[in-house]
Design a protein around this motif. Structure first.
Motif, PDB file in Angstrom:
ATOM      1  N   LEU A 179       0.797  -1.228   0.000  1.00 20.57           N
ATOM      2  CA  LEU A 179       0.000   0.000   0.000  1.00 20.57           C
ATOM      3  C   LEU A 179       0.828   1.276   0.000  1.00 20.57           C
ATOM      4  O   LEU A 179       0.327   2.326  -0.391  1.00 20.57           O
ATOM      5  CB  LEU A 179      -0.932   0.000   1.217  1.00 20.57           C
ATOM      6  N   CYS A 180       2.070   1.208   0.446  1.00 21.03           N
ATOM      7  CA  CYS A 180       2.872   2.434   0.574  1.00 21.03           C
ATOM      8  C   CYS A 180       4.187   2.332  -0.179  1.00 21.03           C
ATOM      9  O   CYS A 180       5.205   2.910   0.242  1.00 21.03           O
ATOM     10  CB  CYS A 180       3.132   2.734   2.053  1.00 21.03           C
ATOM     11  N   ILE A 181       4.174   1.609  -1.274  1.00 21.28           N
ATOM     12  CA  ILE A 181       5.388   1.485  -2.083  1.00 21.28           C
ATOM     13  C   ILE A 181       5.840   2.858  -2.585  1.00 21.28           C
ATOM     14  O   ILE A 181       7.043   3.137  -2.681  1.00 21.28           O
ATOM     15  CB  ILE A 181       5.159   0.517  -3.255  1.00 21.28           C
ATOM     16  N   ASP A 182       4.886   3.735  -2.886  1.00 20.07           N
ATOM     17  CA  ASP A 182       5.239   5.073  -3.366  1.00 20.07           C
ATOM     18  C   ASP A 182       6.029   5.845  -2.309  1.00 20.07           C
ATOM     19  O   ASP A 182       7.060   6.467  -2.614  1.00 20.07           O
ATOM     20  CB  ASP A 182       3.985   5.846  -3.776  1.00 20.07           C
ATOM     21  N   PHE A 454      -3.991   4.694   7.471  1.00 20.69           N
ATOM     22  CA  PHE A 454      -5.187   5.108   6.740  1.00 20.69           C
ATOM     23  C   PHE A 454      -5.457   4.172   5.560  1.00 20.69           C
ATOM     24  O   PHE A 454      -6.586   3.726   5.349  1.00 20.69           O
ATOM     25  CB  PHE A 454      -5.025   6.550   6.239  1.00 20.69           C
ATOM     26  N   ARG A 455      -4.415   3.855   4.816  1.00 18.49           N
ATOM     27  CA  ARG A 455      -4.593   2.985   3.648  1.00 18.49           C
ATOM     28  C   ARG A 455      -4.962   1.562   4.062  1.00 18.49           C
ATOM     29  O   ARG A 455      -5.758   0.903   3.394  1.00 18.49           O
ATOM     30  CB  ARG A 455      -3.328   3.003   2.790  1.00 18.49           C
ATOM     31  N   LEU A 456      -4.367   1.066   5.151  1.00 17.53           N
ATOM     32  CA  LEU A 456      -4.750  -0.250   5.663  1.00 17.53           C
ATOM     33  C   LEU A 456      -6.223  -0.253   6.072  1.00 17.53           C
ATOM     34  O   LEU A 456      -6.969  -1.188   5.764  1.00 17.53           O
ATOM     35  CB  LEU A 456      -3.894  -0.628   6.870  1.00 17.53           C
ATOM     36  N   ARG A 457      -6.646   0.817   6.744  1.00 17.87           N
ATOM     37  CA  ARG A 457      -8.032   0.917   7.203  1.00 17.87           C
ATOM     38  C   ARG A 457      -9.001   0.921   6.021  1.00 17.87           C
ATOM     39  O   ARG A 457     -10.032   0.237   6.040  1.00 17.87           O
ATOM     40  CB  ARG A 457      -8.180   2.186   8.041  1.00 17.87           C
ATOM     41  N   GLU A 458      -8.673   1.676   4.966  1.00 20.20           N
ATOM     42  CA  GLU A 458      -9.549   1.762   3.802  1.00 20.20           C
ATOM     43  C   GLU A 458      -9.598   0.436   3.037  1.00 20.20           C
ATOM     44  O   GLU A 458     -10.665   0.015   2.582  1.00 20.20           O
ATOM     45  CB  GLU A 458      -9.076   2.893   2.877  1.00 20.20           C
ATOM     46  N   ALA A 459      -8.456  -0.201   2.886  1.00 22.62           N
ATOM     47  CA  ALA A 459      -8.428  -1.494   2.183  1.00 22.62           C
ATOM     48  C   ALA A 459      -9.197  -2.549   2.967  1.00 22.62           C
ATOM     49  O   ALA A 459      -9.942  -3.354   2.393  1.00 22.62           O
ATOM     50  CB  ALA A 459      -6.983  -1.940   1.958  1.00 22.62           C
ATOM     51  N   HIS A 460      -9.032  -2.541   4.278  1.00 18.72           N
ATOM     52  CA  HIS A 460      -9.763  -3.473   5.145  1.00 18.72           C
ATOM     53  C   HIS A 460     -11.269  -3.226   5.036  1.00 18.72           C
ATOM     54  O   HIS A 460     -12.069  -4.174   4.959  1.00 18.72           O
ATOM     55  CB  HIS A 460      -9.288  -3.294   6.588  1.00 18.72           C
ATOM     56  N   LYS A 461     -11.654  -1.950   5.014  1.00 19.03           N
ATOM     57  CA  LYS A 461     -13.067  -1.595   4.904  1.00 19.03           C
ATOM     58  C   LYS A 461     -13.655  -2.094   3.586  1.00 19.03           C
ATOM     59  O   LYS A 461     -14.775  -2.612   3.551  1.00 19.03           O
ATOM     60  CB  LYS A 461     -13.219  -0.067   5.012  1.00 19.03           C
ATOM     61  N   TYR A 462     -12.895  -1.960   2.502  1.00 15.51           N
ATOM     62  CA  TYR A 462     -13.377  -2.404   1.193  1.00 15.51           C
ATOM     63  C   TYR A 462     -13.584  -3.923   1.172  1.00 15.51           C
ATOM     64  O   TYR A 462     -14.642  -4.409   0.739  1.00 15.51           O
ATOM     65  CB  TYR A 462     -12.382  -2.004   0.101  1.00 15.51           C
ATOM     66  N   VAL A 463     -12.602  -4.675   1.633  1.00 18.13           N
ATOM     67  CA  VAL A 463     -12.678  -6.131   1.590  1.00 18.13           C
ATOM     68  C   VAL A 463     -13.769  -6.652   2.518  1.00 18.13           C
ATOM     69  O   VAL A 463     -14.555  -7.536   2.146  1.00 18.13           O
ATOM     70  CB  VAL A 463     -11.311  -6.753   1.947  1.00 18.13           C
ATOM     71  N   THR A 464     -13.839  -6.132   3.721  1.00 18.96           N
ATOM     72  CA  THR A 464     -14.846  -6.620   4.662  1.00 18.96           C
ATOM     73  C   THR A 464     -16.265  -6.269   4.208  1.00 18.96           C
ATOM     74  O   THR A 464     -17.205  -7.020   4.494  1.00 18.96           O
ATOM     75  CB  THR A 464     -14.588  -6.079   6.080  1.00 18.96           C
ATOM     76  N   ALA A 465     -16.429  -5.145   3.502  1.00 19.71           N
ATOM     77  CA  ALA A 465     -17.750  -4.819   2.947  1.00 19.71           C
ATOM     78  C   ALA A 465     -18.159  -5.860   1.911  1.00 19.71           C
ATOM     79  O   ALA A 465     -19.323  -6.279   1.849  1.00 19.71           O
ATOM     80  CB  ALA A 465     -17.722  -3.427   2.329  1.00 19.71           C
ATOM     81  N   LYS A 466     -17.197  -6.300   1.098  1.00 18.47           N
ATOM     82  CA  LYS A 466     -17.471  -7.356   0.108  1.00 18.47           C
ATOM     83  C   LYS A 466     -17.849  -8.658   0.809  1.00 18.47           C
ATOM     84  O   LYS A 466     -18.768  -9.366   0.385  1.00 18.47           O
ATOM     85  CB  LYS A 466     -16.248  -7.572  -0.774  1.00 18.47           C
ATOM     86  N   LEU A 467     -17.125  -8.988   1.862  1.00 19.31           N
ATOM     87  CA  LEU A 467     -17.409 -10.218   2.600  1.00 19.31           C
ATOM     88  C   LEU A 467     -18.798 -10.174   3.236  1.00 19.31           C
ATOM     89  O   LEU A 467     -19.533 -11.169   3.234  1.00 19.31           O
ATOM     90  CB  LEU A 467     -16.343 -10.448   3.668  1.00 19.31           C
ATOM     91  N   LYS A 468     -19.149  -9.029   3.775  1.00 19.91           N
ATOM     92  CA  LYS A 468     -20.481  -8.888   4.367  1.00 19.91           C
ATOM     93  C   LYS A 468     -21.573  -9.037   3.310  1.00 19.91           C
ATOM     94  O   LYS A 468     -22.609  -9.677   3.560  1.00 19.91           O
ATOM     95  CB  LYS A 468     -20.599  -7.534   5.058  1.00 19.91           C
ATOM     96  N   GLU A 534      -2.916  -2.491  -3.604  1.00 24.33           N
ATOM     97  CA  GLU A 534      -3.490  -1.304  -4.251  1.00 24.33           C
ATOM     98  C   GLU A 534      -4.901  -1.615  -4.747  1.00 24.33           C
ATOM     99  O   GLU A 534      -5.198  -2.751  -5.154  1.00 24.33           O
ATOM    100  CB  GLU A 534      -2.598  -0.850  -5.395  1.00 24.33           C
ATOM    101  N   LEU A 535      -5.767  -0.609  -4.713  1.00 20.81           N
ATOM    102  CA  LEU A 535      -7.192  -0.822  -4.926  1.00 20.81           C
ATOM    103  C   LEU A 535      -7.538  -1.443  -6.283  1.00 20.81           C
ATOM    104  O   LEU A 535      -8.371  -2.370  -6.321  1.00 20.81           O
ATOM    105  CB  LEU A 535      -7.954   0.495  -4.732  1.00 20.81           C
ATOM    106  N   PRO A 536      -6.986  -1.000  -7.399  1.00 16.43           N
ATOM    107  CA  PRO A 536      -7.363  -1.623  -8.680  1.00 16.43           C
ATOM    108  C   PRO A 536      -7.092  -3.130  -8.707  1.00 16.43           C
ATOM    109  O   PRO A 536      -7.939  -3.908  -9.162  1.00 16.43           O
ATOM    110  CB  PRO A 536      -6.502  -0.884  -9.704  1.00 16.43           C
TER     111      PRO A 536
END
Length: 567
Positions: A179-182, A454-468, A534-536
């Protein structure tokens, strides 16, 4: 005085040249047969992969039986050829047998049990044709490597790339923070990182360069909230945390001795403890079900540790230590300071070492949760037997740097582990870059850690929303790079064999996950899914994930209809 002769015996009616020619023919035939068997194995793996494994169950079973039968014939050929090539040396290979369910197995046939075995073994027949050049130990290592990393190696050869390889593997199985390679690339290109001094180009101190060990001690004092400055002399630096763990296993245990490890646990421990040290990992099985004893899923209690230790000792095993990961991998649980103290006191009562891997300590992305490092404790029950491991692979997303550090108050342990620096040290230039990275706490605190969390939190939120949305249960924690998910409803029956078939179906769709069996989980159906990408690429991976589960669901419906019609 008689001397042993290496000359070939000459049977009656044959010349020595004929014997040599026959010997050469036997050797060539043996090599051809070995090559044929390797080719066959690869063919069957590819064939089963193309079949999808779950779509044609009966056909898949037929393939397995055919493979076992052909393997039997080839083993017999090897026996005969090797016997001829070595002048009567016999190679005993067990023949396949069928159990009551018509499964073809070697020897007496091992039943599929509910307990997974994380350490793969070659059958005697397989060992017979791996190589005549390897020792028994070499054959064991060959098997361990091939069966542990064959899917990872397939991923390495066929990685997804958004432009160059859109159909390649996406890896949500290996725990890497992408997530933070940049940020890291920018920081590593700054001027203070570039240093080529004479000392950096020569052999280092095997414990790690003094300047790096001093910086690691300062870094851990600050981020672990140690009550007093940590001593650089207690720091040993090797090329990765698994190298540190493997070295600890070597210096704390003799071959055949054991560590207790709560399960599910990081599968790399099994590989690392087996490769050199031949140390057994005894599982302390944790359960997902909430009961009067388990107030939350997979809860570790001292009673469970006591029970596992007692059982191991009754079996005559010499348990030398307890291995903990905090934050836990793959669960994401964070031990409270009270719980941690209870585990340490348990170890003290039984004269056990405690190895605590804190490699995810800065990857807690919920600000309301406090992480308690073992180094933050003002008083340890047994300082000389408490050993902490940390590295930059997860928290800083630079697993390619191969850096792991040990902190131990035991000078003898530190000195013994230092010997492994002769084989497992880090390059001087890399040590310089790591030192510069760790000492810039202002950049870490103000730029890197807030962005990473922040990026970990957002990625976690995206994946867990899909799981739900898919109504998939998961162990909801806010640390680490992964989610522990429950796919039991997609298994019928819910067995480790079905878990493996689902895992293979993910591979068929070029998606790499980690199944629960790799973590010695007691219950089939659990998988670890990495979200720190990364999100994509993460979105594409989750589309593949959903496609697999939809196929699996349709197959289960079809199977249920077949069963209903049959009844």
């Amino acid at each position: 005085m008689s001397h042993r002769s290496d000359a070939l015996p000459v049977p009656s009616g044959q010349t020595r040249s004929q014997v040599l020619r026959d010997q050469s023919i036997y050797t060539q035939l043996l090599e051809v047969t070995r090559h044929l068997q390797q080719t066959m194995r690869e063919h069957f793996v590819q064939l089963m992969s193309r079949q999808g494994l779950l779509q044609e169950r009966r056909h898949t079973q037929a393939i397995r039986e055919q493979e076992a039968l052909l393997s039997r014939l080839l083993c017999q050929m090897i026996n005969l050829l090797q016997s001829g090539a070595t002048g009567g040396l016999e190679l005993q290979v067990p023949l396949p047998s069928k159990d009551s369910r018509d499964d073809v197995r070697y020897g007496q046939g091992t039943q599929l049990s509910g307990q997974p075995d994380p350490v793969p073994q070659l059958s005697d027949c397989e060992a017979a044709f791996v190589s005549r050049d390897l020792s028994n130990r070499g054959i064991d290592i060959y098997a361990l490597y091939q069966l542990s990393f064959q899917d990872y190696n397939a991923y390495q050869k066929d990685k997804y790339h958004k432009d160059k390889n859109t159909l390649g593997f996406i890896n949500l199985g290996t725990s890497e923070n992408k997530l933070c390679i940049d940020l890291m690339a920018e920081r590593l290109q700054e001027s203070d990182m570039n240093c080529v001094e004479e000392a950096l180009l020569q052999y280092p101190d095997w414990r790690g360069q003094p300047f790096l060990r001093e910086e690691v001690a300062r870094f851990l004092t600050y981020y672990c909230r140690a009550p007093a400055p940590l001593d650089p002399e207690n720091v040993v630096v090797l090329n990765g945390c698994c190298s540190v763990f493997s070295a600890l296993a070597m210096v704390l245990c003799d071959p055949g001795e054991a560590f207790l490890v709560p399960t599910p646990f990081y599968g790399g421990f099994a590989f690392s403890s087996r490769l050199y040290a031949k140390v057994e990992l005894i599982p302390v099985h944790l359960e997902s079900k909430i009961t009067a004893i388990n107030t939350y899923p997979f809860q570790l209690t001292v009673d469970k540790l006591e029970e596992a230790l007692l059982e191991a000792r009754l079996e005559g095993k010499n348990v030398r230590g307890l291995v903990l990961t905090n934050p836990q991998n793959p669960l994401g649980d964070i031990y409270s300071s009270d719980s941690l103290m209870k585990y340490l006191e348990f170890a003290k009562r039984h004269d056990l070492h405690v190895i605590i891997d804190e490699i995810y300590m800065l990857s807690v992305f919920d600000e309301s949760i406090t992480f308690h490092s073992v180094l933050s404790m003002k008083s340890l029950p047994d300082r000389s037997r408490t050993h902490m491991i940390w590295g930059t692979s997860k928290d800083f997303g630079i697993s390619g740097f191969r850096f792991g550090a040990l902190y131990t108050h035991n000078k003898e342990v530190a000195s013994a582990v230092s010997a492994f620096g002769y084989l497992h040290s880090i390059s001087g230039i890399t040590q310089h870059k790591l030192c510069q990275l760790l000492q810039n706490t202002e950049w870490i605190d103000k730029v890197y850690l807030p962005t990473n969390r922040f990026r970990l939190r957002e990625a976690h939120k995206y994946v867990t929303a899909k799981l739900k949305a898919l109504e998939i249960p998961f162990h909801n924690r806010s640390s680490g790079l992964y989610v522990w998910i429950n796919l039991k409803k997609y298994l019928d029956p819910c067995t480790f064999e079905e878990e493996q078939l689902l895992y293979r179906r993910f591979l068929d769709h070029k998606l790499l996950l980690s199944c629960g069996k790799a973590y010695m989980c007691k219950e089939p159906g659990w998988f670890r899914l990495i979200f720190a990408d990364e999100l994509p690429r993460l979105k594409l991976a989750m589309r593949r994930f959903c496609d697999v589960l939809e196929e699996q669901k349709q197959d289960l419906i079809a199977k249920q209809l077949e069963d209903a019609i049959r009844e």
